[in-house]
Design a protein around this motif. Structure first.
Motif, PDB file in Angstrom:
ATOM      1  N   UNK A 229      27.724  26.087  95.506  1.00  0.00           N
ATOM      2  CA  UNK A 229      26.728  25.087  95.375  1.00  0.00           C
ATOM      3  C   UNK A 229      25.458  25.465  96.329  1.00  0.00           C
ATOM      4  N   UNK A 230      24.223  25.756  96.006  1.00  0.00           N
ATOM      5  CA  UNK A 230      23.293  26.142  96.785  1.00  0.00           C
ATOM      6  C   UNK A 230      22.237  24.917  97.185  1.00  0.00           C
ATOM      7  N   UNK A 231      22.152  24.695  98.318  1.00  0.00           N
ATOM      8  CA  UNK A 231      21.518  23.679  98.885  1.00  0.00           C
ATOM      9  C   UNK A 231      20.157  23.895  99.797  1.00  0.00           C
ATOM     10  N   UNK A 232      18.966  24.302  99.066  1.00  0.00           N
ATOM     11  CA  UNK A 232      17.845  24.325  99.420  1.00  0.00           C
ATOM     12  C   UNK A 232      17.079  23.276 100.084  1.00  0.00           C
ATOM     13  N   UNK A 233      16.247  23.616 101.375  1.00  0.00           N
ATOM     14  CA  UNK A 233      15.456  22.586 101.739  1.00  0.00           C
ATOM     15  C   UNK A 233      14.075  22.770 101.151  1.00  0.00           C
ATOM     16  N   UNK A 234      13.288  22.398 101.810  1.00  0.00           N
ATOM     17  CA  UNK A 234      11.678  22.350 101.248  1.00  0.00           C
ATOM     18  C   UNK A 234      11.412  23.694 100.844  1.00  0.00           C
TER      19      UNK A 234
END
Length: 326
Positions: A229-234
């Motif tokens: 699961x990949x969780x980028x910010x802005x």
């Protein structure tokens, strides 16, 4: 015995200090930063086949470029074939001869046509003979006040960000189970970890995605099927402009500005590729101050106090680097 407790205590202090200072230095979580430097290189996937949805722009596009540079074969899937053809040509150039035209398959695909997912996936398998990684990256964000959001928007958000991902993943799992191995990857968001204000439908869909994928990972622990699961910010993409709002069919319409405090899409794509090469369970990638905010979620009382201090408007300003009137 006291000396052992002293050693354990000192180790915990050092461990904590490393994490505290890392959030000021790195643009990703410490595990991802470690694997980028010392883990498996992206080149370890050379010759493998990665199926990327939402590959015509943004994170999907730049992850494809990161892979193409290392000779990874690609299935580029999205609705806009013209943009996919552009991405394919860029991939071929970046591969420096390692990939031929047949090594990058363009697949015009609508994620919302769930009844077509098996057909889409079979087209890719027939072309390459196998798929090694499914990267579910397609999706949209949202901006709106919680109580003003039309239920239709909630349904559309979950249909795209959650149910289409689940359906395509189940199609891929049938293939992975038959071959005895595979890798499921999804793009979530910092909103899947933190309750982001003014994006309730989006946040809800990403939290649900975490639940589904964490359950899948635990079911497949002994099946040689990895789940990331990949969780980028802005990130500097067109994601914000095409975000949903409170009303069906109304897009947010505000473009990202060059002065915004966002991670470059190229950097995000590189980190996504590192995550996939190392089969990491979950990866966070964001510029300061989002990374420390994510770590603070492990300390609920501190997190609650910080949110009260920032308020929803303060958090929103940090998130989109601008003050908006609702």
């Amino acid at each position: 015995m006291l000396w052992l407790l002293a050693i354990i205590g000192a180790a915990l202090i050092v461990y904590t200090l490393v994490y505290v200072f890392s959030v000021f230095y790195f643009d990703c979580d410490l595990s991802l930063a470690y694997h980028e430097k010392f883990g498996k290189p992206i080149e370890s996937l050379k010759g493998k086949v990665v199926f990327i949805t939402g590959a015509s722009s943004g994170i999907g596009e730049h992850t494809a470029y990161a892979f193409a540079k290392r000779g990874v074969k690609l299935v580029l899937a999205a609705r806009r074939k013209i943009e996919l053809d552009r991405v394919k040509q860029e991939c071929l150039q970046l591969s420096n001869g390692a990939l031929g035209a047949e090594d990058v398959l363009v697949l015009e695909m609508d994620m919302l046509k769930l009844d077509k997912h098996e057909e889409y996936f079979k087209t890719a398998v027939d072309h390459f003979g196998t798929i090694d990684v499914i990267f579910n990256n397609a999706g949209r964000s949202q901006r709106g006040i919680w109580e003003r959001i039309a239920m239709q928007v909630d349904k559309e958000m979950f249909e795209l960000n959650l149910f289409s991902v689940i359906n395509l993943t189940r199609v891929a799992l049938a293939h992975f189970t038959e071959k005895g191995k595979g890798h499921v990857v999804v793009t979530s968001s910092v909103a899947g970890v933190f309750g982001v204000p003014h994006s309730a439908s989006y946040t809800g869909s990403k939290h649900a995605l975490h639940g589904y994928m964490n359950a899948l990972r635990n079911e497949k622990l002994r099946a040689n099927i990895a789940v990331s699961v990949i969780c980028p910010g802005t990130v500097f993409t067109n994601f914000l402009q095409h975000s949903f709002t409170e009303q069906p069919g109304v897009m947010f319409g505000i473009k990202v500005q060059p002065t915004d405090h966002r991670m470059k899409a190229e950097r995000c794509g590189e980190l996504c590729a590192v995550t996939i090469a190392n089969q990491l369970n979950e990866s966070w990638m964001a510029l300061f101050p989002f990374l420390p905010l994510l770590y603070i979620t492990y300390f609920p009382n501190i997190c609650s106090a910080l949110m009260r201090y920032l308020g929803p408007e303060g958090y929103y300003k940090l998130r989109d680097n601008r003050k908006l009137d609702f």
